[in-house]
Design an enzyme around this catalytic site. Sequence first.
Site, PDB file in Angstrom:
ATOM      1  CE  LYS A 159      -3.617   5.831  -7.244  1.00 53.95           C
ATOM      2  NZ  LYS A 159      -3.721   4.370  -7.306  1.00 53.95           N
ATOM      3  N   GLY A 194       1.540  -1.387  -2.137  1.00 51.84           N
ATOM      4  CA  GLY A 194       0.644  -1.199  -0.994  1.00 51.84           C
ATOM      5  C   GLY A 194       0.421   0.260  -0.662  1.00 51.84           C
TER       6      GLY A 194
HETATM    7  C1  R5P Z   1      -3.736   2.031 -10.119  1.00 57.25           C
HETATM    8  O1  R5P Z   1      -4.253   2.616 -11.061  1.00 57.25           O
HETATM    9  C2  R5P Z   1      -4.127   0.661  -9.708  1.00 57.25           C
HETATM   10  O2  R5P Z   1      -5.508   0.465  -9.808  1.00 57.25           O
HETATM   11  C3  R5P Z   1      -3.693   0.362  -8.281  1.00 57.25           C
HETATM   12  O3  R5P Z   1      -4.340   1.258  -7.404  1.00 57.25           O
HETATM   13  C4  R5P Z   1      -2.205   0.533  -8.120  1.00 57.25           C
HETATM   14  O4  R5P Z   1      -1.520  -0.124  -9.143  1.00 57.25           O
HETATM   15  C5  R5P Z   1      -1.771  -0.007  -6.767  1.00 57.25           C
HETATM   16  O5  R5P Z   1      -0.382   0.150  -6.654  1.00 57.25           O
HETATM   17  P1  R5P Z   1       0.311   0.299  -5.240  1.00 57.25           P
HETATM   18  O6  R5P Z   1      -0.089  -0.879  -4.420  1.00 57.25           O
HETATM   19  O7  R5P Z   1       1.775   0.293  -5.599  1.00 57.25           O
HETATM   20  O8  R5P Z   1      -0.106   1.605  -4.660  1.00 57.25           O
END
Ligand code: R5P
Length: 269
Positions: A159, A194
């Site tokens: 990611k 999301g």
């Molecule tokens: C990131 O390190 C967390 O584990 C989540 O993946 C993140 O906070 C999700 O955020 P969003 O839903 O805004 O993409």
Amino acid sequence: MPFLKRFPDGELYVRIGGQLKGEDVVVVQSTRNDQDVLELLMLEDAVRQSGARRLIVVVPYFGYARQDRVFFPGEPATAQALAKHIELQADAVVIVDLHSTETLKAFTKPVYEASGIPAIARLLKQRPVDLLVSPDKGGTDRARRMGQILDRPWMALEKQRIDAEHVELELPSSVPIDLQDKHVVIVDDVISTGGTIVAAARLLAKGHVGAITAACTHGLFLRDAFERIKAVTDQVYSTDTLSNPAEKASVAPDIAQIVKRHLAELPTA
Ligand code: R5P
């Protein structure tokens, strides 16, 4: 249940009923917003003022957890600061799936971490799963733990965060199974905007998976996040650390187990 009201000037008023003298008390409060934080601190003080013997504070969702370090000069380490205030009146603190271990280090009193993974796994046992996927390397342990409970393989995506709402994801160099027609579960600690889950689901869909489940411990589902995720997945599961439309699994038994296990170890004076 405590009685809560606002004074005409907007100040919060908290009062707890019943006799607490000599009792062991568990206060449960997620700190999703600033009002929740203040309510929790006031509630803790009310419990102490009422003569409770021991106080265990359960914070199912610990807000500000992602502000866990000073990224730029002049910033606070907010999560640590919050930890110090929350533990002040407590004998022990229980938190569910804290975003990073940095914050745990700020506690000087006993702090125990519960996990939302077993609760989600209990739900997933009703439906055959083929692969557990973490959207980033930081979440590998969560996917691994769920994979071990369900006896299924797991993997973490690569990611890269572009901004607060957008991420770029890639499959890892080695994918443990052929994705075609498989039921894949994306496991994350928090779903916020999301963006991460939507990007992960789109990437997996290119591998012609059969079904996608999005699962998280803490479902914030900001703005239209829930609808956007529903549009690219088959089902969305969250635990009940926060109230939301995907709240299908309860962490209450896991928290209760931790409280029961550790209560006896805590000093009484
Ligand atoms: C990131 O390190 C967390 O584990 C989540 O993946 C993140 O906070 C999700 O955020 P969003 O839903 O805004 O993409």
